[in-house]
Motif scaffolding. Structure first.
Motif, PDB file in Angstrom:
ATOM      1  N   ASN A 154       4.649  11.393 -10.346  1.00  0.00           N
ATOM      2  CA  ASN A 154       3.630  11.978 -11.216  1.00  0.00           C
ATOM      3  C   ASN A 154       4.166  12.043 -12.637  1.00  0.00           C
ATOM      4  O   ASN A 154       4.234  13.094 -13.249  1.00  0.00           O
ATOM      5  CB  ASN A 154       3.258  13.378 -10.703  1.00  0.00           C
ATOM      6  CG  ASN A 154       2.135  14.011 -11.499  1.00  0.00           C
ATOM      7  OD1 ASN A 154       1.297  13.321 -12.050  1.00  0.00           O
ATOM      8  ND2 ASN A 154       2.131  15.340 -11.570  1.00  0.00           N
ATOM      9  N   ASP A 155       4.580  10.895 -13.148  1.00  0.00           N
ATOM     10  CA  ASP A 155       5.204  10.838 -14.461  1.00  0.00           C
ATOM     11  C   ASP A 155       4.212  11.230 -15.550  1.00  0.00           C
ATOM     12  O   ASP A 155       3.220  10.544 -15.794  1.00  0.00           O
ATOM     13  CB  ASP A 155       5.725   9.423 -14.743  1.00  0.00           C
ATOM     14  CG  ASP A 155       6.805   8.994 -13.756  1.00  0.00           C
ATOM     15  OD1 ASP A 155       7.402   9.888 -13.129  1.00  0.00           O
ATOM     16  OD2 ASP A 155       7.040   7.784 -13.622  1.00  0.00           O
TER      17      ASP A 155
ATOM     18  N   LYS B  47       9.908   8.112  -4.194  1.00  0.00           N
ATOM     19  CA  LYS B  47       8.676   8.690  -4.748  1.00  0.00           C
ATOM     20  C   LYS B  47       7.632   7.614  -4.973  1.00  0.00           C
ATOM     21  O   LYS B  47       6.441   7.814  -4.684  1.00  0.00           O
ATOM     22  CB  LYS B  47       8.975   9.412  -6.072  1.00  0.00           C
ATOM     23  CG  LYS B  47       9.736  10.715  -5.922  1.00  0.00           C
ATOM     24  CD  LYS B  47       9.836  11.426  -7.262  1.00  0.00           C
ATOM     25  CE  LYS B  47      10.500  12.784  -7.117  1.00  0.00           C
ATOM     26  NZ  LYS B  47      10.538  13.520  -8.400  1.00  0.00           N
ATOM     27  N   HIS B  48       8.036   6.478  -5.495  1.00  0.00           N
ATOM     28  CA  HIS B  48       7.080   5.392  -5.718  1.00  0.00           C
ATOM     29  C   HIS B  48       6.509   4.885  -4.409  1.00  0.00           C
ATOM     30  O   HIS B  48       5.304   4.608  -4.309  1.00  0.00           O
ATOM     31  CB  HIS B  48       7.761   4.247  -6.478  1.00  0.00           C
ATOM     32  CG  HIS B  48       8.056   4.563  -7.901  1.00  0.00           C
ATOM     33  ND1 HIS B  48       9.062   3.968  -8.618  1.00  0.00           N
ATOM     34  CD2 HIS B  48       7.448   5.438  -8.763  1.00  0.00           C
ATOM     35  CE1 HIS B  48       9.079   4.439  -9.859  1.00  0.00           C
ATOM     36  NE2 HIS B  48       8.103   5.343  -9.963  1.00  0.00           N
TER      37      HIS B  48
ATOM     38  N   LEU C 114       2.654   5.078  -9.589  1.00  0.00           N
ATOM     39  CA  LEU C 114       2.928   3.771 -10.177  1.00  0.00           C
ATOM     40  C   LEU C 114       2.190   2.650  -9.458  1.00  0.00           C
ATOM     41  O   LEU C 114       1.637   1.756 -10.098  1.00  0.00           O
ATOM     42  CB  LEU C 114       4.437   3.490 -10.160  1.00  0.00           C
ATOM     43  CG  LEU C 114       4.853   2.114 -10.701  1.00  0.00           C
ATOM     44  CD1 LEU C 114       4.478   1.971 -12.167  1.00  0.00           C
ATOM     45  CD2 LEU C 114       6.348   1.889 -10.500  1.00  0.00           C
ATOM     46  N   LEU C 115       2.171   2.670  -8.131  1.00  0.00           N
ATOM     47  CA  LEU C 115       1.501   1.586  -7.407  1.00  0.00           C
ATOM     48  C   LEU C 115       0.015   1.560  -7.720  1.00  0.00           C
ATOM     49  O   LEU C 115      -0.602   0.488  -7.705  1.00  0.00           O
ATOM     50  CB  LEU C 115       1.722   1.724  -5.897  1.00  0.00           C
ATOM     51  CG  LEU C 115       3.157   1.604  -5.391  1.00  0.00           C
ATOM     52  CD1 LEU C 115       3.182   1.455  -3.872  1.00  0.00           C
ATOM     53  CD2 LEU C 115       3.883   0.432  -6.047  1.00  0.00           C
TER      54      LEU C 115
ATOM     55  N   LEU D 165       0.825  -1.212   0.000  1.00  0.00           N
ATOM     56  CA  LEU D 165       0.000   0.000   0.000  1.00  0.00           C
ATOM     57  C   LEU D 165       0.857   1.259   0.000  1.00  0.00           C
ATOM     58  O   LEU D 165       0.363   2.354   0.203  1.00  0.00           O
ATOM     59  CB  LEU D 165      -0.926   0.008   1.221  1.00  0.00           C
ATOM     60  CG  LEU D 165      -1.775  -1.251   1.446  1.00  0.00           C
ATOM     61  CD1 LEU D 165      -2.664  -1.080   2.670  1.00  0.00           C
ATOM     62  CD2 LEU D 165      -2.604  -1.582   0.209  1.00  0.00           C
ATOM     63  N   GLY D 166       2.135   1.083  -0.231  1.00  0.00           N
ATOM     64  CA  GLY D 166       3.051   2.203  -0.178  1.00  0.00           C
ATOM     65  C   GLY D 166       3.431   2.552   1.255  1.00  0.00           C
ATOM     66  O   GLY D 166       3.106   1.840   2.204  1.00  0.00           O
ATOM     67  N   SER D 167       4.124   3.678   1.398  1.00  0.00           N
ATOM     68  CA  SER D 167       4.622   4.112   2.709  1.00  0.00           C
ATOM     69  C   SER D 167       4.108   5.493   3.067  1.00  0.00           C
ATOM     70  O   SER D 167       4.659   6.170   3.935  1.00  0.00           O
ATOM     71  CB  SER D 167       6.159   4.114   2.695  1.00  0.00           C
ATOM     72  OG  SER D 167       6.666   2.858   2.330  1.00  0.00           O
ATOM     73  N   ARG D 168       3.045   5.915   2.400  1.00  0.00           N
ATOM     74  CA  ARG D 168       2.551   7.285   2.551  1.00  0.00           C
ATOM     75  C   ARG D 168       1.627   7.420   3.749  1.00  0.00           C
ATOM     76  O   ARG D 168       0.498   6.929   3.749  1.00  0.00           O
ATOM     77  CB  ARG D 168       1.790   7.705   1.299  1.00  0.00           C
ATOM     78  CG  ARG D 168       1.324   9.154   1.320  1.00  0.00           C
ATOM     79  CD  ARG D 168       0.322   9.398   0.218  1.00  0.00           C
ATOM     80  NE  ARG D 168      -0.956   8.747   0.477  1.00  0.00           N
ATOM     81  CZ  ARG D 168      -2.137   9.273   0.122  1.00  0.00           C
ATOM     82  NH1 ARG D 168      -2.175  10.422  -0.502  1.00  0.00           N
ATOM     83  NH2 ARG D 168      -3.248   8.637   0.377  1.00  0.00           N
TER      84      ARG D 168
END
Length: 354
Positions: A202-203, A195-196, A209-210, A161-164
């Motif tokens: 925000n490419d 960033k990912h 990406l996730l 789930l990401g690290s945000r």
């Protein structure tokens, strides 16, 4: 090339490690490739002990390859770049061993995200008739991974789930100010991979990406590839992992974290296990809102991944003197750590589908 007991190991030109049985008879029968992927700032040696245990216990079944293309600072280049490298590496390994018929992945930490990206690149859709196409789902689970039967996809302490924010990185103590600050500066330390992980990429105006990895996208079959595996397994630390939180590594909402207690077990550090069937995304979101357990982007990641079934294995090193290194303990590196994490490797191998 060398021998360790019943295991023969070979270092590749790029620093990777292959392991197989030293018995020619057993090795000739092995047709199952196990790809072991390390985490951020890691190296092929991180899985050395685990690779040896796989071969010792399944000598006539498996050939193990410890990934080599994304070692050390190369792990900062981004999940997608690392995933492309890993995909190329796997193709080369397969081409060198024509007897291989099956493939599984065992990946630690960020390596789990890299493996998810790589299988999306390696996925080969099954050829279908026009009638079958008209009735198929949005992702096709009957394909292969580079022509091989997909069997086990296992992640260990991976931030799916990401690290945000939302206490996903425990050492930030769940303090909103610290989490927001980390999101703004993480790329200074962990560059594109940071960033990912913090979902700040925000490419070209694209979603993180996730988020994109929740669906098939062009020639990247992220969800079809995951669905192709017979088993998808999440090993997660319930505590003392200060890098990857329990929820993100087990794909749960906060309200879904189970209670557990110590009990006699042949795997001392395994405290909870469950099989979760694939769920309807709409029902999942409604339950999350009703429980006040809602963050839009995180909820998209949870519901997207939980369209598929998962096995969850919750692990605790709370009784260990090395518990504050739980993020690494769950990935047994060598004999020095043997007493602390070997039962987790044992659990992985004992439940490995062949």
């Amino acid at each position: 090339m060398g021998n360790v007991g019943e295991v023969r190991t070979e270092e590749t030109a790029n620093g990777g490690t292959n392991a197989w049985s030293s018995s020619e008879c057993a090795a000739s029968k092995a047709d199952h490739l196990v790809v072991m992927v390390h985490g951020i700032l890691g190296s092929t040696s991180d899985w050395k002990f685990g690779a040896e245990q796989f071969v010792k216990m399944l000598p006539d079944k498996v050939i193990v390859h410890c990934s080599e293309r994304n070692m050390n600072r190369l792990t900062l280049d981004g999940v997608d770049v690392m995933g492309e490298r890993l995909a190329e590496e796997v193709i080369e390994v397969i081409n060198r061993r024509p007897q291989i018929r099956k493939i599984s992945f065992v990946a630690h930490s960020v390596g789990g995200l890299v493996a998810r990206y790589a299988i999306g690149r390696l996925y080969r859709p099954r050829r279908k008739s026009q009638e079958e196409y008209e009735g198929c789902d949005s992702f096709d689970y009957k394909g292969s991974i580079c022509g091989l039967e997909a069997v086990n996809f296992i992640t260990v302490a991976t931030p799916h789930l990401g690290s945000r924010g939302n206490k996903q990185v425990p050492f930030l103590f769940g303090l909103t100010a610290m989490e927001n600050f980390a999101s703004r500066v993480i790329h200074w330390i962990f560059r594109r991979t940071g960033k990912h992980l913090f979902l700040t990429d925000n490419d070209e105006g694209k979603p993180p990406l996730l988020r994109r990895m929740l669906d098939d996208c062009g020639d990247l079959f992220f969800m079809s590839a995951l669905q192709a595996f017979k088993r998808r397994v999440l090993y997660a630390n319930v505590g003392h992992d200060h890098i990857v939180g329990w929820r993100t590594s087990s794909i749960r909402r906060n309200s879904e974290l189970p209670t557990w207690e110590d009990s006699p077990n042949i795997y001392p550090h395994v405290v909870h296990e469950e099989l979760v069937k694939g769920e309807n995304p709409e029902n999942c979101t409604e339950n999350a809102v009703s429980n006040g357990d809602f963050d839009m982007l995180e909820e998209e990641l949870v519901t997207g991944l939980r369209r598929l079934s998962w096995e969850r294995v919750d692990v605790s090193f709370h009784t260990s003197m090395q518990r504050f290194a739980a993020h690494s303990l769950i990935q047994v590196k060598d004999s020095f750590m043997h007493s602390e994490g070997a039962d987790v490797i044992q659990h992985i191998i004992d439940h490995f589908l062949l």
